[in-house]
Scaffold this motif. Sequence first.
Motif, PDB file in Angstrom:
ATOM      1  N   ALA A 128     -18.784  11.720  63.140  1.00 24.71           N
ATOM      2  CA  ALA A 128     -17.331  11.786  63.327  1.00 24.71           C
ATOM      3  C   ALA A 128     -16.995  11.654  64.804  1.00 24.71           C
ATOM      4  CB  ALA A 128     -16.791  13.105  62.782  1.00 24.71           C
ATOM      5  N   ASP A 129     -15.870  11.010  65.082  1.00 28.36           N
ATOM      6  CA  ASP A 129     -15.420  10.895  66.471  1.00 28.36           C
ATOM      7  C   ASP A 129     -14.857  12.224  66.970  1.00 28.36           C
ATOM      8  OD1 ASP A 129     -15.918   8.050  66.879  1.00 28.36           O
ATOM      9  OD2 ASP A 129     -14.323   7.741  65.422  1.00 28.36           O
ATOM     10  N   TYR A 130     -14.167  12.935  66.083  1.00 27.87           N
ATOM     11  CA  TYR A 130     -13.560  14.219  66.439  1.00 27.87           C
ATOM     12  C   TYR A 130     -13.477  15.101  65.193  1.00 27.87           C
ATOM     13  CZ  TYR A 130     -11.767  11.670  70.526  1.00 27.87           C
ATOM     14  OH  TYR A 130     -11.656  10.900  71.662  1.00 27.87           O
ATOM     15  N   ALA A 131     -13.436  16.396  65.425  1.00 28.20           N
ATOM     16  CA  ALA A 131     -13.067  17.364  64.395  1.00 28.20           C
ATOM     17  C   ALA A 131     -11.854  18.113  64.933  1.00 28.20           C
ATOM     18  CB  ALA A 131     -14.210  18.327  64.105  1.00 28.20           C
ATOM     19  N   ILE A 132     -10.876  18.359  64.078  1.00 36.65           N
ATOM     20  CA  ILE A 132      -9.647  19.013  64.529  1.00 36.65           C
ATOM     21  C   ILE A 132      -9.436  20.305  63.756  1.00 36.65           C
ATOM     22  CG2 ILE A 132      -7.143  18.805  64.770  1.00 36.65           C
ATOM     23  CD1 ILE A 132      -7.434  15.822  64.981  1.00 36.65           C
ATOM     24  N   PHE A 133      -9.192  21.382  64.502  1.00 30.42           N
ATOM     25  CA  PHE A 133      -8.866  22.676  63.906  1.00 30.42           C
ATOM     26  C   PHE A 133      -7.421  23.011  64.242  1.00 30.42           C
ATOM     27  CE2 PHE A 133      -8.518  27.360  64.397  1.00 30.42           C
ATOM     28  CZ  PHE A 133      -8.778  27.720  63.077  1.00 30.42           C
TER      29      PHE A 133
END
Length: 289
Positions: A13-18
């Motif tokens: 994944a390029d990013y994970a967002i919380f």
Amino acid sequence: MLALSAQGILPKADYAIFADTGWEPRVVYSHLDRLVREIADPAGIPVLRVTSGNIRDDALDPGHRFASMPLYVLNEDGKQGMTRRQCTGEYKIKPIKKKVRELLGYPYPQRIPKSVFVEQWVGISTDEFHRAKDADVRYMRNRHPLIDLNWSRADCIRYLTSIGLADTPKSSCLGCPFHGNAQWRTIRDTSPQEWQDVVAFDAAIRQGNARANASGNPLLGQAFLHRSRVPLDRAPIDHVTAAEWAARQQELGDHAPEVQELEDGVVDGCSPWACRGAEPAQDGFGLTA
């Protein structure tokens, strides 16, 4: 999904967002820190934390426009209802969309070309495949990797256990009305400070939206966090029927959903695109805007 990506089972994944509502249990923030430290950072996956504010503070601030929680309401004539659920959209989906736009290079109100989009992974398992839906904007295209893998909730738990994450907590607001009795008891019995926090909040929202009250538009009854519509510190959270106990012993449960939810609450916690709480009926109730 983050762990599967870090291990190469899913693409990187390029990013994970919380999306942080500002009112998660302490164990959730601790777990997130651990995921970043032990899984995301070693794999080179940035974890971005986004927020629209603190949902608890906003609810009690008469000067703040508040996106209402699905509170249980007892009308003056004895009728029961629930207030609208706007919190997921305001405190989860909105900040994620804002960040996605920034990552694409087109912050609001810039128009995003049709050819520019992100592939967004949503963690819905095969048990709830009916919740798998397309995104409501062109620049986000939903994918459901757990369904693609044909993984059930039980498969996810087995995998987490195998990599030392069996203690993964549910992510949801500390005072979420969709908590079941087991979740309320856990807060009360393991975190006295957080329990006092939710009890105080429950008392504070009895008359509804602070801003609406200040402007002379009070709730059409009394609001509560517990579905019994009794103050939380007096609610029957210790009562577990035989049927509820049996349902609790089964991961998916064979009893009626409402019986299991009374004890266990919303099974998977709060997800931006798959809040497990049923849409509440209005019946003339609701926090005034």
